[in-house]
Design a protein around this motif. Structure first.
Motif, PDB file in Angstrom:
ATOM      1  N   MET A   1       0.826  -1.213   0.000  1.00 21.78           N
ATOM      2  CA  MET A   1       0.000   0.000   0.000  1.00 21.78           C
ATOM      3  C   MET A   1       0.858   1.260   0.000  1.00 21.78           C
ATOM      4  SD  MET A   1      -2.963  -0.975   2.710  1.00 21.78           S
ATOM      5  CE  MET A   1      -4.061  -2.379   2.464  1.00 21.78           C
ATOM      6  N   ALA A   2       2.140   1.148   0.376  1.00 22.24           N
ATOM      7  CA  ALA A   2       3.056   2.291   0.324  1.00 22.24           C
ATOM      8  C   ALA A   2       4.043   2.142  -0.826  1.00 22.24           C
ATOM      9  CB  ALA A   2       3.811   2.416   1.650  1.00 22.24           C
ATOM     10  N   PHE A   3       3.842   1.099  -1.622  1.00 15.76           N
ATOM     11  CA  PHE A   3       4.729   0.757  -2.738  1.00 15.76           C
ATOM     12  C   PHE A   3       6.167   0.522  -2.276  1.00 15.76           C
ATOM     13  CE2 PHE A   3       6.561   1.160  -7.095  1.00 15.76           C
ATOM     14  CZ  PHE A   3       5.762   0.192  -7.672  1.00 15.76           C
ATOM     15  N   LEU A   4       6.311   0.059  -1.049  1.00 14.68           N
ATOM     16  CA  LEU A   4       7.645  -0.368  -0.608  1.00 14.68           C
ATOM     17  C   LEU A   4       7.896  -1.790  -1.100  1.00 14.68           C
ATOM     18  CD1 LEU A   4       7.606   1.069   3.020  1.00 14.68           C
ATOM     19  CD2 LEU A   4       8.869   1.938   1.042  1.00 14.68           C
ATOM     20  N   GLU A   5       6.800  -2.496  -1.379  1.00 16.83           N
ATOM     21  CA  GLU A   5       6.879  -3.757  -2.116  1.00 16.83           C
ATOM     22  C   GLU A   5       6.045  -3.556  -3.374  1.00 16.83           C
ATOM     23  OE1 GLU A   5       8.735  -6.145  -1.154  1.00 16.83           O
ATOM     24  OE2 GLU A   5       8.936  -5.836   1.005  1.00 16.83           O
ATOM     25  N   GLU A   6       6.506  -4.107  -4.471  1.00 16.18           N
ATOM     26  CA  GLU A   6       5.753  -4.009  -5.703  1.00 16.18           C
ATOM     27  C   GLU A   6       4.907  -5.261  -5.845  1.00 16.18           C
ATOM     28  OE1 GLU A   6       8.254  -3.154  -9.042  1.00 16.18           O
ATOM     29  OE2 GLU A   6       9.467  -1.744  -7.883  1.00 16.18           O
ATOM     30  N   ALA A   7       3.608  -5.070  -5.949  1.00 16.89           N
ATOM     31  CA  ALA A   7       2.731  -6.216  -6.160  1.00 16.89           C
ATOM     32  C   ALA A   7       3.115  -6.907  -7.468  1.00 16.89           C
ATOM     33  CB  ALA A   7       1.280  -5.763  -6.201  1.00 16.89           C
ATOM     34  N   SER A   8       3.060  -8.235  -7.463  1.00 14.84           N
ATOM     35  CA  SER A   8       3.403  -8.969  -8.689  1.00 14.84           C
ATOM     36  C   SER A   8       2.269  -8.899  -9.692  1.00 14.84           C
ATOM     37  CB  SER A   8       3.709 -10.432  -8.366  1.00 14.84           C
ATOM     38  OG  SER A   8       4.615 -10.523  -7.294  1.00 14.84           O
ATOM     39  N   ALA A   9       1.056  -8.749  -9.181  1.00 13.45           N
ATOM     40  CA  ALA A   9      -0.107  -8.599 -10.061  1.00 13.45           C
ATOM     41  C   ALA A   9      -1.156  -7.810  -9.318  1.00 13.45           C
ATOM     42  CB  ALA A   9      -0.643  -9.972 -10.451  1.00 13.45           C
ATOM     43  N   GLY A  10      -2.066  -7.202 -10.063  1.00 15.04           N
ATOM     44  CA  GLY A  10      -3.140  -6.450  -9.434  1.00 15.04           C
ATOM     45  C   GLY A  10      -2.818  -4.972  -9.332  1.00 15.04           C
ATOM     46  N   MET A  11      -3.800  -4.237  -8.822  1.00  8.69           N
ATOM     47  CA  MET A  11      -3.660  -2.785  -8.745  1.00  8.69           C
ATOM     48  C   MET A  11      -3.994  -2.281  -7.351  1.00  8.69           C
ATOM     49  SD  MET A  11      -2.832  -1.198 -11.529  1.00  8.69           S
ATOM     50  CE  MET A  11      -3.533   0.453 -11.352  1.00  8.69           C
TER      51      MET A  11
ATOM     52  N   LYS B   1      -2.666   1.098 -18.793  1.00  9.83           N
ATOM     53  CA  LYS B   1      -3.046   1.793 -20.016  1.00  9.83           C
ATOM     54  C   LYS B   1      -3.208   0.746 -21.101  1.00  9.83           C
ATOM     55  CE  LYS B   1      -1.877   6.223 -22.114  1.00  9.83           C
ATOM     56  NZ  LYS B   1      -0.798   7.142 -22.440  1.00  9.83           N
ATOM     57  N   ASP B   2      -4.363   0.733 -21.734  1.00 16.32           N
ATOM     58  CA  ASP B   2      -4.694  -0.252 -22.761  1.00 16.32           C
ATOM     59  C   ASP B   2      -4.385  -1.669 -22.273  1.00 16.32           C
ATOM     60  OD1 ASP B   2      -5.043   2.086 -24.238  1.00 16.32           O
ATOM     61  OD2 ASP B   2      -2.971   2.005 -24.988  1.00 16.32           O
ATOM     62  N   GLY B   3      -4.741  -1.914 -21.020  1.00 19.09           N
ATOM     63  CA  GLY B   3      -4.526  -3.251 -20.475  1.00 19.09           C
ATOM     64  C   GLY B   3      -3.084  -3.583 -20.157  1.00 19.09           C
ATOM     65  N   LYS B   4      -2.190  -2.592 -20.346  1.00 20.89           N
ATOM     66  CA  LYS B   4      -0.772  -2.848 -20.051  1.00 20.89           C
ATOM     67  C   LYS B   4      -0.373  -2.188 -18.742  1.00 20.89           C
ATOM     68  CE  LYS B   4       1.753  -3.839 -24.292  1.00 20.89           C
ATOM     69  NZ  LYS B   4       2.472  -3.195 -25.382  1.00 20.89           N
ATOM     70  N   ARG B   5       0.441  -2.895 -17.965  1.00 18.79           N
ATOM     71  CA  ARG B   5       0.867  -2.404 -16.675  1.00 18.79           C
ATOM     72  C   ARG B   5       2.209  -1.699 -16.852  1.00 18.79           C
ATOM     73  NH1 ARG B   5       2.669  -5.694 -12.108  1.00 18.79           N
ATOM     74  NH2 ARG B   5       1.680  -5.069 -10.166  1.00 18.79           N
ATOM     75  N   ARG B   6       2.248  -0.417 -16.485  1.00 17.69           N
ATOM     76  CA  ARG B   6       3.471   0.360 -16.679  1.00 17.69           C
ATOM     77  C   ARG B   6       3.904   0.911 -15.330  1.00 17.69           C
ATOM     78  NH1 ARG B   6       4.517   5.844 -17.000  1.00 17.69           N
ATOM     79  NH2 ARG B   6       2.340   6.303 -16.580  1.00 17.69           N
ATOM     80  N   ARG B   7       5.188   0.829 -15.059  1.00 19.10           N
ATOM     81  CA  ARG B   7       5.697   1.350 -13.797  1.00 19.10           C
ATOM     82  C   ARG B   7       5.702   2.872 -13.858  1.00 19.10           C
ATOM     83  NH1 ARG B   7       9.521   2.165 -10.170  1.00 19.10           N
ATOM     84  NH2 ARG B   7       9.889   0.664  -8.512  1.00 19.10           N
ATOM     85  N   GLN B   8       5.222   3.516 -12.799  1.00 20.71           N
ATOM     86  CA  GLN B   8       5.191   4.976 -12.799  1.00 20.71           C
ATOM     87  C   GLN B   8       6.593   5.559 -12.657  1.00 20.71           C
ATOM     88  OE1 GLN B   8       2.565   5.883  -9.546  1.00 20.71           O
ATOM     89  NE2 GLN B   8       0.752   5.904 -10.864  1.00 20.71           N
ATOM     90  N   THR B   9       6.734   6.796 -13.095  1.00 25.33           N
ATOM     91  CA  THR B   9       8.005   7.481 -12.879  1.00 25.33           C
ATOM     92  C   THR B   9       8.139   7.823 -11.392  1.00 25.33           C
ATOM     93  OG1 THR B   9       7.039   9.660 -13.153  1.00 25.33           O
ATOM     94  CG2 THR B   9       7.841   8.575 -15.143  1.00 25.33           C
ATOM     95  N   ALA B  10       9.364   8.155 -11.001  1.00 19.55           N
ATOM     96  CA  ALA B  10       9.610   8.483  -9.595  1.00 19.55           C
ATOM     97  C   ALA B  10       8.743   9.656  -9.152  1.00 19.55           C
ATOM     98  CB  ALA B  10      11.095   8.798  -9.395  1.00 19.55           C
TER      99      ALA B  10
END
Lengths: 219, 262
Positions: free
Chosen positions: B51-61, B74-83
């Motif tokens: 929930m703090a993004f200290l761990e990155e979920a392997s799947a899900g939002m 975006k368009d069903g694709k998971r993209r890592r956000q910028t810092a």
């Protein structure tokens, strides 16, 4: 046979000039080496796996070969690739590169010593990576990296003596020249040893002073 | 229905071959205290850290007040956000750690004012005045000039809470905030948290303090082996635990003198 230091001491102005070159190359080289080493350690930690791998090569090569061989390559080999440096520039560059490889390892250990939670706390309050490095990690590792850093500075001071072999007009070259002119070889070496030792003790004293200042917050 | 403070959708997390979170779905309502309980290794801390993004979920939002955290879709694709995107979403969150994680080279005031100065860009004077207000809130204004090593565990955790509050987050996450403390020091930290809950702060608390969960919590989530087994009010969860795994878990607390809960 008796020792005659008077003939050496009569050349004090020349010796001081050599000492000046030694101190200049030492202080500038050590500072540049520490900065470059810190940048390398930071790039290896945060630049991704590729940067880590690529940077590990020069670090290992430099730590795995003698300083003398490196400065010979730089000074005598440089012109083959269009790198023509005068002796002082070559000496300073050589010392910087050599020291940076070791400082990179010192700071790598420094980064590892900072608990990951301290950086996570910085992430969570919104500090950027750069701010976290400068305001959290670097000050936190300072006390740990200071002793090996000062130790490295002392080693670098003594390595500058080798620069006499690429004709840098530093203290060793100056004093040796005086010694052979005056037929007082052993005396010159003794004077040389004493001056280096005095410089090392001065560096150690400054290091302890810095350590005491930094340790105010540790219990 | 109002938008939840945090919504967790189909979140899974694996460490190597181990699946530590299995398809978690959870909505954290605003202004309430949600407690995550469960045995060690159940994944409750991992869920909180996601929930703090200290761990990155392997799947899900995971969404914080409707904004995607860490990953955008975006368009069903998971993209890592910028810092920078990540920092913006994270600014709604304050995090409190089990090990406090105060910066040892700074005083209590320095710890609390750091983000005000470096992130908000306030001058030293104003940052320190605001930081002092947070220290007053946790009752530690007299310790402002102390380094963490000069503070007790309970005091350190209260400074850590003040630090997390400094940027005025709308959600506070607590990862076992009293687990590293001597039993007699847990009270002061729980009192600060209780006061925060009374102010209406949205809180998610991973805790072994069943008493706190029962008395302050509005919701209790029980995790076991990476699964969210259920999610209900503390009255329902503790008064009539219907699930055998929960009953077994609570029994270990009954042994430790928490009978009054039932």
């Amino acid at each position: 046979m008796s020792f005659d230091f008077a003939v050496i001491l009569a050349k004090a102005p020349q010796i001081l000039a050599g000492l000046g070159v030694t101190i200049l190359i030492w202080v500038a080289g050590t500072l540049l080496a520490a900065i470059l080493g810190f940048l390398v350690a930071t790039a290896r930690r945060y630049g991704g796996r590729l940067a880590d791998l690529v940077l590990s090569v020069p670090v290992e090569v430099i730590r795995g070969t003698p300083f003398l061989v490196q400065i010979f390559l730089l000074y005598f080999g440089g012109p083959y690739i269009g790198l023509r440096l005068d002796p002082i520039a070559a000496g300073l560059l050589g010392l910087t590169i050599y020291g940076a490889a070791y400082y990179a390892e010192i700071f790598r250990a420094g980064f590892q010593s900072v608990p990951p939670g301290h950086s996570e706390a910085a992430d969570c309050v919104g500090l950027t990576r750069m701010q976290t490095i400068l305001h959290v990690q670097l000050p936190e590792m300072a006390l740990l990296v200071l002793p090996p850093s000062m130790n490295m500075a002392v080693i670098l001071l003594k390595e500058t003596a080798l620069l006499s072999l690429i004709t840098v007009p530093e203290m060793t070259m100056t004093v040796q020249a005086i010694g052979s002119q005056q037929y007082a070889f052993v005396e010159s070496i003794v004077v040389l040893a004493l001056v280096y030792w005095a410089l090392v003790e001065l560096a150690n004293f400054l290091g302890r002073l810095a350590e005491r200042r930094l340790s105010t917050y540790s219990a | 229905m109002t938008q939840p403070a945090i919504s967790v959708r189909n979140v899974s997390k694996r460490f190597g071959d181990t699946l530590v979170l299995k398809d978690i779905n959870l909505e954290v309502p605003r202004g309430q205290v949600s407690c995550l309980i469960g045995p060690s290794g159940s994944g409750k801390s991992t869920l909180l850290r996601c929930m703090a993004f200290l761990e990155e979920a392997s799947a899900g939002m995971i969404e914080i007040e409707g904004e995607a955290l860490g990953f955008s879709e975006k368009d069903g694709k998971r993209r890592r956000q910028t810092a920078a995107e990540l920092r913006r979403t994270r600014s709604k969150i304050g995090m409190v750690f089990q090990q406090f994680n105060l910066w040892p080279h700074m005083t209590a005031l320095g710890n609390v004012s750091m983000a005000l100065r470096r992130v908000r860009g306030l001058g030293r004077k104003e940052a320190e005045a605001r930081a002092m207000a947070q220290l007053v809130k946790v009752g530690l204004e007299a310790r402002a000039g102390h380094y963490p090593s000069q503070l007790s565990g309970g005091q350190q955790q209260r400074v850590a809470i003040a630090r997390a509050l400094a940027l005025e987050p709308t959600i506070m996450l607590f990862d076992e905030p009293t687990s590293a403390l001597d039993p007699e020091l847990t009270g002061e930290v729980l009192n600060v948290m209780r006061a925060l809950a009374d102010e209406g702060m949205t809180m998610v608390v991973v805790t072994h303090e069943i008493g706190f969960a029962a008395s302050v919590g509005n919701n209790v989530c029980f995790l076991d082996h990476g699964q969210l087994l259920f999610h209900d009010t503390p009255e329902t969860v503790f008064a009539a635990p219907r699930h055998p795994r929960l009953e077994q878990f609570l029994d270990t607390y009954l042994d430790r003198g928490a009978q009054m809960l039932r």
